[in-house]
Design an enzyme around this catalytic site. Structure first.
Site, PDB file in Angstrom:
ATOM      1  CE1 TYR A  68      -4.007   6.419   1.742  1.00  0.00           C
ATOM      2  CE2 TYR A  68      -2.502   7.341   3.372  1.00  0.00           C
ATOM      3  CZ  TYR A  68      -2.774   6.421   2.372  1.00  0.00           C
ATOM      4  OH  TYR A  68      -1.810   5.520   1.975  1.00  0.00           O
ATOM      5  NE  ARG A  71      -4.053   8.707  -2.513  1.00  0.00           N
ATOM      6  CZ  ARG A  71      -3.512   7.531  -2.220  1.00  0.00           C
ATOM      7  NH1 ARG A  71      -2.685   7.421  -1.195  1.00  0.00           N
ATOM      8  NH2 ARG A  71      -3.779   6.464  -2.941  1.00  0.00           N
ATOM      9  CG  ASP A 109      -9.131   4.419  -7.842  1.00  0.00           C
ATOM     10  OD1 ASP A 109      -9.853   3.435  -8.087  1.00  0.00           O
ATOM     11  OD2 ASP A 109      -8.183   4.760  -8.576  1.00  0.00           O
ATOM     12  CG  HIS A 124      -1.788  -2.380  -2.577  1.00  0.00           C
ATOM     13  ND1 HIS A 124      -1.030  -1.824  -3.584  1.00  0.00           N
ATOM     14  CD2 HIS A 124      -1.168  -3.547  -2.250  1.00  0.00           C
ATOM     15  CE1 HIS A 124      -0.011  -2.625  -3.863  1.00  0.00           C
ATOM     16  NE2 HIS A 124      -0.073  -3.680  -3.073  1.00  0.00           N
ATOM     17  CB  CYS A 132     -10.828   0.695  15.300  1.00  0.00           C
ATOM     18  SG  CYS A 132     -10.488   1.144  17.012  1.00  0.00           S
ATOM     19  CB  CYS A 135     -12.162  -2.511  18.653  1.00  0.00           C
ATOM     20  SG  CYS A 135     -12.959  -1.573  17.322  1.00  0.00           S
ATOM     21  CB  CYS A 173     -13.118   3.482  16.610  1.00  0.00           C
ATOM     22  SG  CYS A 173     -14.118   2.026  16.785  1.00  0.00           S
ATOM     23  CB  CYS A 175     -14.140   1.207  20.677  1.00  0.00           C
ATOM     24  SG  CYS A 175     -12.461   1.318  20.021  1.00  0.00           S
ATOM     25  CD  GLU A 240       7.074   5.790 -17.961  1.00  0.00           C
ATOM     26  OE1 GLU A 240       7.232   6.883 -18.530  1.00  0.00           O
ATOM     27  OE2 GLU A 240       7.411   5.552 -16.796  1.00  0.00           O
TER      28      GLU A 240
HETATM   29  C1  BJW Z   1      -0.377   4.762 -17.544  1.00  0.00           C
HETATM   30  C2  BJW Z   1      -1.134   5.887 -17.739  1.00  0.00           C
HETATM   31  C3  BJW Z   1      -2.184   5.763 -18.613  1.00  0.00           C
HETATM   32  C4  BJW Z   1       0.348   6.434 -16.352  1.00  0.00           C
HETATM   33  N1  BJW Z   1      -2.419   4.594 -19.192  1.00  0.00           N
HETATM   34  N2  BJW Z   1      -0.608   3.607 -18.140  1.00  0.00           N
HETATM   35  C5  BJW Z   1      10.291  -8.521  -2.977  1.00  0.00           C
HETATM   36  C6  BJW Z   1      11.313  -7.845  -3.585  1.00  0.00           C
HETATM   37  C7  BJW Z   1      11.605  -6.530  -3.222  1.00  0.00           C
HETATM   38  C8  BJW Z   1      10.861  -5.871  -2.231  1.00  0.00           C
HETATM   39  C9  BJW Z   1       9.834  -6.551  -1.631  1.00  0.00           C
HETATM   40  C10 BJW Z   1       9.572  -7.853  -1.999  1.00  0.00           C
HETATM   41  N3  BJW Z   1       8.497  -8.265  -1.283  1.00  0.00           N
HETATM   42  C11 BJW Z   1       8.097  -7.263  -0.470  1.00  0.00           C
HETATM   43  C12 BJW Z   1       8.904  -6.196  -0.656  1.00  0.00           C
HETATM   44  C13 BJW Z   1       8.777  -4.891   0.062  1.00  0.00           C
HETATM   45  C14 BJW Z   1       7.728  -3.961  -0.517  1.00  0.00           C
HETATM   46  C15 BJW Z   1       8.110  -3.663  -1.961  1.00  0.00           C
HETATM   47  O1  BJW Z   1       7.565  -4.192  -2.903  1.00  0.00           O
HETATM   48  N4  BJW Z   1       9.027  -2.738  -2.161  1.00  0.00           N
HETATM   49  C16 BJW Z   1       9.445  -2.363  -3.508  1.00  0.00           C
HETATM   50  C17 BJW Z   1       9.109  -0.898  -3.749  1.00  0.00           C
HETATM   51  C18 BJW Z   1      10.891  -2.671  -3.682  1.00  0.00           C
HETATM   52  N5  BJW Z   1       6.405  -4.552  -0.434  1.00  0.00           N
HETATM   53  C19 BJW Z   1       5.678  -4.447   0.680  1.00  0.00           C
HETATM   54  O2  BJW Z   1       6.120  -3.905   1.669  1.00  0.00           O
HETATM   55  C20 BJW Z   1       4.303  -5.093   0.689  1.00  0.00           C
HETATM   56  N6  BJW Z   1       4.171  -5.870   1.866  1.00  0.00           N
HETATM   57  C21 BJW Z   1       4.785  -7.036   2.016  1.00  0.00           C
HETATM   58  O3  BJW Z   1       5.422  -7.570   1.140  1.00  0.00           O
HETATM   59  O4  BJW Z   1       4.628  -7.563   3.250  1.00  0.00           O
HETATM   60  C22 BJW Z   1       5.376  -8.734   3.600  1.00  0.00           C
HETATM   61  C23 BJW Z   1       5.067  -9.037   5.043  1.00  0.00           C
HETATM   62  C24 BJW Z   1       4.695 -10.323   5.386  1.00  0.00           C
HETATM   63  C25 BJW Z   1       4.417 -10.620   6.739  1.00  0.00           C
HETATM   64  C26 BJW Z   1       4.508  -9.620   7.697  1.00  0.00           C
HETATM   65  C27 BJW Z   1       4.868  -8.334   7.355  1.00  0.00           C
HETATM   66  C28 BJW Z   1       5.140  -8.030   6.019  1.00  0.00           C
HETATM   67  C29 BJW Z   1       3.208  -4.004   0.782  1.00  0.00           C
HETATM   68  C30 BJW Z   1       3.180  -3.125  -0.404  1.00  0.00           C
HETATM   69  C31 BJW Z   1       2.104  -2.048  -0.194  1.00  0.00           C
HETATM   70  C32 BJW Z   1       2.133  -0.969  -1.279  1.00  0.00           C
HETATM   71  N7  BJW Z   1       1.280   0.092  -0.871  1.00  0.00           N
HETATM   72  C33 BJW Z   1       1.021   1.216  -1.765  1.00  0.00           C
HETATM   73  C34 BJW Z   1       0.127   2.231  -1.014  1.00  0.00           C
HETATM   74  C35 BJW Z   1      -1.299   1.686  -0.931  1.00  0.00           C
HETATM   75  C36 BJW Z   1      -2.238   2.637  -0.274  1.00  0.00           C
HETATM   76  C37 BJW Z   1      -2.381   3.910  -1.059  1.00  0.00           C
HETATM   77  O5  BJW Z   1      -2.774   3.914  -2.244  1.00  0.00           O
HETATM   78  O6  BJW Z   1      -2.112   4.968  -0.465  1.00  0.00           O
HETATM   79  O7  BJW Z   1       0.391   0.793  -2.966  1.00  0.00           O
HETATM   80  S1  BJW Z   1       2.533   1.990  -2.377  1.00  0.00           S
HETATM   81  C38 BJW Z   1       1.915   2.321  -4.000  1.00  0.00           C
HETATM   82  O8  BJW Z   1       2.586   1.522  -5.009  1.00  0.00           O
HETATM   83  C39 BJW Z   1       0.461   1.829  -3.974  1.00  0.00           C
HETATM   84  C40 BJW Z   1       0.307   1.265  -5.327  1.00  0.00           C
HETATM   85  O9  BJW Z   1      -0.799   0.382  -5.368  1.00  0.00           O
HETATM   86  C41 BJW Z   1       1.645   0.591  -5.564  1.00  0.00           C
HETATM   87  C42 BJW Z   1       1.963   0.299  -6.994  1.00  0.00           C
HETATM   88  O10 BJW Z   1       2.043   1.458  -7.739  1.00  0.00           O
HETATM   89  P1  BJW Z   1       1.486   1.477  -9.226  1.00  0.00           P
HETATM   90  O11 BJW Z   1       0.037   1.249  -9.220  1.00  0.00           O
HETATM   91  O12 BJW Z   1       2.299   0.584 -10.077  1.00  0.00           O
HETATM   92  O13 BJW Z   1       1.696   3.012  -9.612  1.00  0.00           O
HETATM   93  P2  BJW Z   1       2.997   3.753 -10.211  1.00  0.00           P
HETATM   94  O14 BJW Z   1       2.793   5.193 -10.009  1.00  0.00           O
HETATM   95  O15 BJW Z   1       4.246   3.159  -9.708  1.00  0.00           O
HETATM   96  O16 BJW Z   1       2.934   3.402 -11.762  1.00  0.00           O
HETATM   97  C43 BJW Z   1       1.937   3.937 -12.611  1.00  0.00           C
HETATM   98  C44 BJW Z   1       2.124   3.339 -13.984  1.00  0.00           C
HETATM   99  O17 BJW Z   1       1.067   3.770 -14.813  1.00  0.00           O
HETATM  100  C45 BJW Z   1       3.430   3.746 -14.665  1.00  0.00           C
HETATM  101  O18 BJW Z   1       4.042   2.596 -15.213  1.00  0.00           O
HETATM  102  C46 BJW Z   1       2.974   4.705 -15.771  1.00  0.00           C
HETATM  103  O19 BJW Z   1       3.805   4.629 -16.912  1.00  0.00           O
HETATM  104  C47 BJW Z   1       1.603   4.169 -16.058  1.00  0.00           C
HETATM  105  N8  BJW Z   1       0.649   5.121 -16.582  1.00  0.00           N
HETATM  106  N9  BJW Z   1      -0.581   6.928 -16.937  1.00  0.00           N
HETATM  107  C48 BJW Z   1      -1.576   3.542 -18.927  1.00  0.00           C
HETATM  108  N10 BJW Z   1      -2.968   6.828 -18.882  1.00  0.00           N
HETATM  109 ZN    ZN Z   2     -12.613   0.612  17.821  1.00  0.00          ZN
END
Ligand code: BJW
Ligand code: ZN
Length: 271
Positions: A68, A71, A109, A124, A132, A135, A173, A175, A240
């Site tokens: 991080y 990033r 970002d 996200h 923290c 706390c 933190c 704390c 894509e």
């Molecule tokens: C271009 C381009 C250009 C390139 N122009 N285009 C239901 C079904 C199945 C699984 C689950 C479900 N519900 C929950 C889940 C589990 C899980 C999940 O979804 N897993 C799947 C992978 C199967 N979800 C979770 O765990 C979520 N939490 C949750 O559901 O909690 C439930 C709960 C309830 C109560 C108690 C406890 C739990 C949380 C998900 C968190 C995702 N976090 C991240 C990291 C965030 C922090 C960080 O940035 O470091 O989020 S992972 C990562 O993926 C990040 C992104 O925001 C996210 C999505 O990625 P994104 O943005 O789509 O990027 P890419 O790289 O995949 O795609 C880029 C695209 O751009 C591509 O298509 C390219 O073609 C295109 N592109 N250049 C236009 N110039």
């Molecule tokens: Zn604290």
């Protein structure tokens, strides 16, 4: 005269009163921020998605902070691109005309906000907030490096060795508790207020525009079938096909920075 898909989209856009936009990492790719999957999805020898997890944090919080920290350093040097700015102009025009506009982003970002987008739901979390573990306080934090101990660390070079950070070197933190990035990792719940705001925007929207996301991560990806179920038109801009391309009424293939500025340059119909 045959109307093109572009003309039909623009006529739908002009008639829409309530617009929602869902963005992912692809919208920031042309700003120089790597996406998560596919090319650019590696940091050192790790998949970016594997470091965005509570398991990675449990195993080695210093390594996750290095990721991080890197990033944050990279994002500091990046600016909003024409895609971010086109979405700002769309919001301004539709709000001025009395319409509703919500930008739902999976990105942490902050580039949409820096470009000037106003009604943004950050599903996200934020690269620029820390939380923290003792706390639970959430604070803005723009320090790069995150602490002096992280200066010069976070190199994405696969040859760079992993340095082990001690507990005493982790960001703290006032704390005394350990700070973590205020972002949502896999298996963690999203903020209930953010889910409610995004759901309200998608329910009843006339048009959902999906930009630069692979649409494989839930619940974010679920907003696309949700919009479809309630009769909205759906448009996608991506280099894509994504997991939701089959649900889309309009598909524009290419980079968001090249496509969005002219595609969205449409005057809304006045109420
Ligand atoms: C271009 C381009 C250009 C390139 N122009 N285009 C239901 C079904 C199945 C699984 C689950 C479900 N519900 C929950 C889940 C589990 C899980 C999940 O979804 N897993 C799947 C992978 C199967 N979800 C979770 O765990 C979520 N939490 C949750 O559901 O909690 C439930 C709960 C309830 C109560 C108690 C406890 C739990 C949380 C998900 C968190 C995702 N976090 C991240 C990291 C965030 C922090 C960080 O940035 O470091 O989020 S992972 C990562 O993926 C990040 C992104 O925001 C996210 C999505 O990625 P994104 O943005 O789509 O990027 P890419 O790289 O995949 O795609 C880029 C695209 O751009 C591509 O298509 C390219 O073609 C295109 N592109 N250049 C236009 N110039
Ligand atoms: Zn604290």
């Amino acid at each position: 005269m045959n109307t093109t898909s572009r003309e039909r989209f623009q006529s739908t856009l002009a008639r829409s009163k309530k617009i929602a936009v869902l963005t992912g990492a692809g919208v920031s790719a042309e700003s120089g921020i790597p996406t998560f999957r596919g090319a650019g999805g590696l940091w050192r020898r790790y998949e970016a998605t594997s470091l965005a997890s509570p398991e990675a944090w449990q195993r080695d919080p210093g390594l996750v902070w290095e990721f991080y920290n890197h990033r944050r350093e990279r994002a500091l040097g990046c600016s909003p691109n024409p895609a971010h700015r086109a979405l700002v102009r769309l919001e301004d025009r539709f709000r001025d005309a009395g319409g509703a506009f919500t930008l739902i982003t999976q990105n942490i970002d902050g580039l949409h906000e820096r470009a000037g987008s106003r009604n943004v739901v950050r599903l996200h979390g934020s690269l620029w907030q820390v939380r923290c573990l003792s706390c639970a306080r959430v604070t803005e934090n723009r320090e790069v490096p995150i602490t002096p101990a992280f200066a010069g660390s976070g190199s994405p070079d696969p040859e760079a060795g992993d340095r082990r950070f001690t507990a005493a070197e982790l960001p703290r933190c006032p704390c005394g508790g350990v700070l973590r990035p205020h972002v949502v990792w896999f298996g963690e719940p999203l903020d209930a207020g953010d889910i409610a705001a995004a759901t309200a925007a998608v329910e009843g929207c006339d048009l959902l525009i999906v930009v630069g996301t692979s649409a494989v991560v839930y619940p974010a990806a679920g907003f696309v079938p949700m919009a479809k179920r309630q009769g909205a038109r759906i448009a996608e801009v991506n280099v894509e096909p994504s997991a939701v391309t089959g649900l889309c009424d309009f598909v524009f293939t290419g980079s968001a920075g090249e496509i969005l500025p002219s595609l969205l340059d449409v005057a809304p119909a006045r109420a």
